[in-house]
Design a protein around this motif. Structure first.
Motif, mmCIF file in Angstrom:
data_model
loop_
_atom_site.group_PDB
_atom_site.id
_atom_site.type_symbol
_atom_site.label_atom_id
_atom_site.label_comp_id
_atom_site.label_asym_id
_atom_site.label_seq_id
_atom_site.Cartn_x
_atom_site.Cartn_y
_atom_site.Cartn_z
ATOM 1 N N LEU A 6 0.836 -1.196 0.000
ATOM 2 C CA LEU A 6 0.000 0.000 0.000
ATOM 3 C C LEU A 6 0.868 1.241 0.000
ATOM 4 C CD1 LEU A 6 -2.777 -0.827 2.633
ATOM 5 C CD2 LEU A 6 -3.042 -0.668 0.163
ATOM 6 N N VAL A 7 0.423 2.240 -0.727
ATOM 7 C CA VAL A 7 1.090 3.538 -0.684
ATOM 8 C C VAL A 7 0.609 4.261 0.566
ATOM 9 C CG1 VAL A 7 1.380 5.723 -1.881
ATOM 10 C CG2 VAL A 7 1.262 3.600 -3.183
ATOM 11 N N THR A 8 1.511 4.890 1.276
ATOM 12 C CA THR A 8 1.157 5.593 2.509
ATOM 13 C C THR A 8 0.137 6.695 2.228
ATOM 14 O OG1 THR A 8 3.366 5.198 3.357
ATOM 15 C CG2 THR A 8 2.062 6.889 4.459
ATOM 16 N N ALA A 9 -0.850 6.759 3.086
ATOM 17 C CA ALA A 9 -1.909 7.746 2.887
ATOM 18 C C ALA A 9 -1.375 9.158 3.032
ATOM 19 C CB ALA A 9 -3.025 7.512 3.919
ATOM 20 N N SER A 10 -1.787 10.015 2.113
ATOM 21 C CA SER A 10 -1.420 11.424 2.230
ATOM 22 C C SER A 10 -2.617 12.331 2.025
ATOM 23 C CB SER A 10 -0.351 11.774 1.180
ATOM 24 O OG SER A 10 -0.862 11.578 -0.121
ATOM 25 N N ALA A 11 -3.680 11.775 1.464
ATOM 26 C CA ALA A 11 -4.846 12.608 1.170
ATOM 27 C C ALA A 11 -5.709 12.783 2.417
ATOM 28 C CB ALA A 11 -5.683 11.972 0.067
ATOM 29 N N VAL A 12 -6.044 14.032 2.712
ATOM 30 C CA VAL A 12 -6.964 14.299 3.804
ATOM 31 C C VAL A 12 -8.375 13.915 3.392
ATOM 32 C CG1 VAL A 12 -7.902 16.091 5.299
ATOM 33 C CG2 VAL A 12 -5.480 16.129 4.664
ATOM 34 N N THR A 13 -8.709 14.255 2.172
ATOM 35 C CA THR A 13 -9.993 13.852 1.619
ATOM 36 C C THR A 13 -9.738 13.224 0.263
ATOM 37 O OG1 THR A 13 -10.315 15.997 0.550
ATOM 38 C CG2 THR A 13 -11.236 15.725 2.751
ATOM 39 N N ILE A 91 -11.018 -8.761 -5.081
ATOM 40 C CA ILE A 91 -10.860 -7.795 -3.977
ATOM 41 C C ILE A 91 -10.547 -8.509 -2.674
ATOM 42 C CG2 ILE A 91 -12.211 -6.256 -2.480
ATOM 43 C CD1 ILE A 91 -11.055 -4.834 -4.898
ATOM 44 N N GLU A 92 -11.241 -9.611 -2.389
ATOM 45 C CA GLU A 92 -10.970 -10.328 -1.148
ATOM 46 C C GLU A 92 -9.525 -10.822 -1.112
ATOM 47 O OE1 GLU A 92 -12.465 -10.518 1.544
ATOM 48 O OE2 GLU A 92 -14.616 -10.307 1.243
ATOM 49 N N GLY A 93 -9.016 -11.250 -2.254
ATOM 50 C CA GLY A 93 -7.622 -11.685 -2.299
ATOM 51 C C GLY A 93 -6.667 -10.542 -2.032
ATOM 52 N N LEU A 94 -6.947 -9.389 -2.585
ATOM 53 C CA LEU A 94 -6.094 -8.217 -2.356
ATOM 54 C C LEU A 94 -6.149 -7.774 -0.896
ATOM 55 C CD1 LEU A 94 -6.891 -6.192 -5.593
ATOM 56 C CD2 LEU A 94 -4.671 -7.134 -4.968
ATOM 57 N N VAL A 95 -7.331 -7.798 -0.323
ATOM 58 C CA VAL A 95 -7.473 -7.403 1.083
ATOM 59 C C VAL A 95 -6.633 -8.311 1.966
ATOM 60 C CG1 VAL A 95 -9.097 -7.352 3.023
ATOM 61 C CG2 VAL A 95 -9.740 -6.318 0.833
ATOM 62 N N LYS A 96 -6.663 -9.600 1.668
ATOM 63 C CA LYS A 96 -5.921 -10.568 2.481
ATOM 64 C C LYS A 96 -4.415 -10.406 2.283
ATOM 65 C CE LYS A 96 -5.530 -15.525 3.427
ATOM 66 N NZ LYS A 96 -6.047 -16.888 3.083
ATOM 67 N N SER A 97 -3.979 -10.331 1.024
ATOM 68 C CA SER A 97 -2.536 -10.297 0.761
ATOM 69 C C SER A 97 -1.908 -8.970 1.185
ATOM 70 C CB SER A 97 -2.271 -10.555 -0.722
ATOM 71 O OG SER A 97 -2.842 -9.539 -1.523
ATOM 72 N N LEU A 98 -2.670 -7.894 1.049
ATOM 73 C CA LEU A 98 -2.145 -6.576 1.412
ATOM 74 C C LEU A 98 -2.345 -6.255 2.886
ATOM 75 C CD1 LEU A 98 -3.376 -4.476 -1.625
ATOM 76 C CD2 LEU A 98 -1.008 -4.871 -1.005
ATOM 77 N N LYS A 99 -3.117 -7.143 3.553
ATOM 78 C CA LYS A 99 -3.466 -6.893 4.957
ATOM 79 C C LYS A 99 -4.159 -5.525 5.114
ATOM 80 C CE LYS A 99 0.116 -9.816 7.042
ATOM 81 N NZ LYS A 99 0.485 -10.499 5.778
ATOM 82 N N ILE A 100 -5.085 -5.269 4.192
ATOM 83 C CA ILE A 100 -5.840 -4.014 4.246
ATOM 84 C C ILE A 100 -6.882 -4.115 5.352
ATOM 85 C CG2 ILE A 100 -7.358 -2.459 2.962
ATOM 86 C CD1 ILE A 100 -6.140 -3.524 0.397
ATOM 87 N N ASP A 101 -6.911 -3.160 6.210
ATOM 88 C CA ASP A 101 -7.874 -3.132 7.306
ATOM 89 C C ASP A 101 -9.211 -2.600 6.773
ATOM 90 O OD1 ASP A 101 -9.332 -2.974 9.601
ATOM 91 O OD2 ASP A 101 -8.065 -1.474 10.585
ATOM 92 N N VAL A 102 -10.141 -3.502 6.564
ATOM 93 C CA VAL A 102 -11.457 -3.099 6.054
ATOM 94 C C VAL A 102 -12.530 -3.205 7.143
ATOM 95 C CG1 VAL A 102 -10.943 -3.696 3.654
ATOM 96 C CG2 VAL A 102 -11.884 -5.442 5.200
#
Length: 924
Positions: A6-13, A91-102
């Motif tokens: 994941l790219v580090t978040a920088s956007a406020v909105t 999407i579920e595969g990406l969430v798991k592999s990237l460890k995205i907190d959903v």
């Protein structure tokens, strides 16, 4: 699947999109290439539809079309990847592999996450759009469409997007939580005044899937999810074509039916029209005599449409917004409605494989249904109570503390357009964002959080207002009443450009303020002073001129949109104000002998009539190659749609009649009602109209009667009954407001005539009598003070810019308790200078109603050290006061000025109940 990062978040909105390349920004489109858009074949249909819409939009903006791919594999190139949790394997595969907190969106309603990622080896970037459910994913995609510059109104209002060579999306993680209101949508109220239905038939042959597809797309782009379809006579019923319901489900639009249509049925098209064509098919729509047939009729629809996402309107009413058949008393209506609700819930249990409490059901507490509810109707706790405004924008009944705890919650059915009592407003859209935010935030505060559905007439020309209420329903805190006046500038910057946004906002502010003091279709009925008429016309002319001037600076690609959204309504409102007000003034001037003034006004009336026709014809026939043919008619229902002028105005014959007859004058009401009557001296034989000004004779009249006699008039050997006649549901003589009614003609002889009024009905009151061609305007008060110019205040007093015809003053929060002791209530102070001859102080407020049954809408007025006088402004539906209030835009109460009260005095106004909005103080 390879691990991504994941790219580090920088956007406020998010989304923030720029045309310039920046480090780590996602390249949606460059000058050379465009990112592909990927979805999963296993996902919902609406995800593929919204992905296609995004592809269309990127092409609209850049000229380059993204490739749309349905895949299970991770793309190799720069891509937008969209999908729904639990449905998209990609999407579920990406969430798991990237460890995205959903966790913040999983299992939530219509929520979504947008985040940037990149391939760890190739560094190929991805933009992930992850939805909690099918609409969440779709809204994530449509939010990106809007961020790149495509208006939700690109088709419905011809807002052509600005061309851009490249599109770069700011990196980061953006989470959109649940919307404030669960079901948010519109009711297409196709009155066939012109508009939607006729236009659709001309364009598509009938109101069917081609038309509804454009409606569904608009709703998705507005982040709306709910529709009550068109249902008026002559329009094909929504479910006559099964493709409509299937298409709605493809677009993930929840279908309901209007307040007078139970169980997804269109009673006009599916019962009444069928019965008229083939008598005996259905029989009477009477639940006493034809219960089984009505049950079969409802259950058939549940069986065919139950597989889709719907809300089910419960209860019982007559066909097409009429009272139910067979029940004659409130108790009978309650019992019959109770039986119908029980039967309807049984058929839902039989046909839908869900617990009954999980099936969305609605009781629309509209007209007699509200009366039944207040008289013992038992509504299951899981059923949503859908309250209504008074059809003119003022909430009339919301949830009390006990009702706010109901499992089914509550909602609001709200009018942005209305045909009916006391006068229709169906041409232009007059309600300001500040007003809408105030009333809808109040509704939300008192529990209306489940459903917001808006009567939008034909959709156009309420584009701005629909956008506003949908934005507010999405996020109730985004446009609070105090900030809502800024909305139009925000909207104009998105729709047009920053250079002219402030000017558009200023014009719209003036437009809304003038509309609040008399909607475009209502000004004929309002008792303005002569000075107010001059001021209104001058202000409208200035706004119309400014609208035409700004148009010169609008980019060529947006000129049609500017005409539709800004210029047409402003100049149209300006012209119809002149058309009505100068017609009326020409009659007044003729009465007083001002021939030059009367005929000058009459000439302007004819000019405005012709210009309104030409202005509307330009909309219908000339812009966008005739795309909107037959959509608009500027003539409201209380005027003929003929080519000649129907508005009464002065002609040479009319002027001659006024001058040759007996002189105009006011008469003494008390003398006319006395046993001996009143003496009228006349210099000539002649005829002269008799006018009665009365607020209450119309209060209890029958809406079904052709006329309603309220007194008897005798003049010499002549006599006649005075009656009020329903014109567009207003009880009055033709083209006269609810106060002044021309009830007949007096035949006077030269010399002495005796006039007597007898048999005055007990519920009638006569305030003034006048003989003459037309009554004069009311007098201008000596002093007008906008309520916002107070000198002191205490408590939660707030000034709301743009709320009403002056800035409104009210107490917030809306759930502030009522005050029984006046001295404890919030108040505002005004410093007055009273002069000898001043008789009264009038306080004008918006005609708001009580927040729920059992509460009131009160304020108290105190002059100096005198005792405060308490007033209530709550007016029940269809009363004379309510009719008059909604036409003129204010409720009025007055206190008398005591003798020997000259000089400096303090006026204190205590706001005792929530919802009171001060507008103006006048010294008379």
């Amino acid at each position: 699947m390879e691990l991504l990062t994941l790219v580090t978040a920088s956007a406020v909105t998010f989304p923030q999109v720029t045309t310039k390349e920046h480090t780590a920004y996602f390249a949606l489109a460059t000058e050379k290439e465009v990112a592909s858009i990927y979805t999963d074949a296993n996902d919902f249909k609406v995800v593929g539809i919204a992905a296609g819409m995004l592809a269309d939009d990127v092409e609209r903006v850049t000229g380059k079309r993204p490739v749309l791919q349905v895949t299970k594999q991770l793309p190799k190139g720069t891509s937008v990847i969209a999908g729904t949790l639990g449905k998209s394997r990609l999407i579920e595969g990406l969430v798991k592999s990237l460890k995205i907190d959903v966790s913040s969106i999983r299992g939530k309603w219509e929520s979504y996450m947008i985040t940037t990622a990149e391939h760890p080896k190739t560094k190929v970037p991805f933009l992930l759009i992850i939805g909690s459910d099918r609409r969440g994913t779709a809204f994530g995609l449509t939010s990106l469409s809007e961020a790149i510059g495509v208006s939700p109104w690109y088709w419905w209002a011809d807002v052509t997007p600005q061309q851009k060579s490249a599109l770069y999306v700011e990196p980061g993680v953006f989470c959109q939580g649940e919307p404030s209101v669960q079901y948010r949508g519109i009711f297409i109220n196709d009155e066939r005044f012109g508009g939607w239905a006729r236009w659709a038939e001309k364009r598509h042959g009938q109101v069917g899937p081609e038309t509804y597809q454009k409606v569904f797309e608009l709703l998705l782009r507005l982040k709306a999810n709910y529709l009550w379809p068109a249902m008026h006579p002559g329009t094909q019923a929504f479910n006559d074509d099964p493709e409509n319901a299937r298409l709605a489900d493809d677009y993930a639009i929840v279908m309901g039916s209007s307040h007078c249509e139970q169980m997804l049925r269109n009673n006009e098209g599916e019962w009444k029209a069928v019965e008229q064509k083939n008598p005996g098919t259905w029989g009477d729509f009477n639940y006493i005599t034809n219960r089984q047939t009505m049950q079969n009729y409802w259950e058939t629809r549940v069986k065919t449409n139950g597989k889709y996402e719907n809300t089910y309107t419960l209860g019982l009413r007559g066909i097409h917004d009429y009272p139910m058949e067979g029940a004659n008393t409130t108790a009978e209506r309650v019992a019959l409605m109770q039986q119908a609700i029980n039967d309807q819930r049984d058929m839902l249990r039989r046909n839908i494989k869900k617990p009954i409490e999980d099936i969305p059901q609605v009781l629309c507490t509209y007209e007699e249904v509200l009366d039944a509810y207040h008289n013992g109707l038992q509504v299951p706790d899981d059923v949503t109570l859908l309250w209504s405004d008074d059809k003119h924008g003022y909430c009339r009944n919301l949830s009390n503390p006990k009702e706010q705890k109901r499992k089914g919650g509550a909602g609001i059915y709200y009018h942005l357009s209305y045909h009916g009592d006391p006068a229709s407003w169906i041409w232009l859209s007059p309600l300001s964002p500040a007003f809408l935010s105030t009333e809808l935030t109040k509704a939300y505060t008192f529990g209306a959080q489940k459903i917001w559905v808006f009567n939008v007439g034909d959709i156009k020309p309420a584009e701005k207002e629909i956008s506003f209420v949908m934005d507010l329903a999405w996020n109730i805190d985004r446009w609070k009443p105090a900030e809502a006046h800024n909305y139009i500038k925000y909207w104009a910057e998105k729709t047009f450009c920053r250079d002219i946004a402030q000017e558009i906002a200023d014009m719209q502010a003036g437009y809304y303020q003038l509309q609040a003091a008399g909607k475009d279709s209502h000004v004929w009925f309002v008792n303005y002073t002569d000075a107010q008429i001059e001021q209104r016309i001058a202000k409208w002319r200035a706004l119309a001129a400014q609208a035409l001037d700004v148009e010169k600076r609008v980019p060529e690609s947006l000129k049609s949109a500017y005409f539709e959204l800004v210029s047409y309504p402003i100049r149209g409102a300006a012209m119809i104000n002149e058309y009505q007000l100068l017609a009326r003034r020409s009659m007044v001037r003729a009465t007083t002998g001002d021939s030059i003034g009367a005929m000058t006004d009459a000439d302007c009336v004819e000019t405005m009539f012709n210009e309104l026709n030409a202005w509307t014809n330009h909309y219908n026939q000339e812009i966008v190659n005739g795309k909107w043919a037959e959509f608009f008619s500027w003539q409201p229902y209380h005027w003929s749609r003929s080519e000649k002028i129907e508005q009464p105005y002065c002609t040479p014959e009319c002027y001659a009649k006024a001058q040759n007859g007996p002189g105009p004058r006011f008469l003494s009401v008390n003398d006319a009602l006395s046993p001996d009557g009143i003496i009228i001296e006349s210099d000539t034989d002649g005829e002269i109209p008799l006018w009665i000004e009365a607020l209450t004779p119309i209060q209890n009249f029958s809406k079904e009667a052709k006329d309603n006699i309220f007194c008897h008039i005798t003049v010499g050997n002549d006599n006649f009954d005075a009656s009020a006649t329903p014109i567009n549901n207003i009880w009055h003589a033709p083209y006269v407001g609810p106060m002044w009614s021309c009830v007949g003609t007096l035949h006077l002889k030269k010399g002495t005539n005796r006039l007597a009024i007898t048999d005055l009905k007990s519920d009638a009151r006569i305030d003034q009598l006048y003989i003459g061609l037309y009554p004069p305007f009311v007098s201008e008060p000596r002093v007008r003070i906008p309520a916002s110019l107070y000198q002191g205040k205490q408590g939660g007093i707030n000034r709301i810019e743009g709320l009403g015809y002056t800035d409104g003053v009210l107490v917030q929060p809306f759930d502030t308790p009522s005050y029984q002791q006046v001295e404890h209530a919030p108040y505002v102070d005004y410093e007055l200078e009273i002069q000898d001859g001043d008789c009264a102080i009038e306080v004008r407020t918006l005609p708001t109603l009580h927040v729920y049954d059992g509460r009131d809408a009160r304020y108290a007025v105190q002059l100096g050290n005198g005792k405060p006088e308490v007033f209530s402004i709550h007016a029940n539906d269809f009363t004379a006061e309510w009719r008059w209030n909604v036409l003129r835009g204010y409720a009025s109460r007055s206190i008398s000025i005591p003798e020997n009260c000259d000089g400096h005095q303090r006026l204190r106004i205590f706001l005792l109940d929530p919802g009171i909005v001060l507008q103006e103080i006048m010294i008379k």
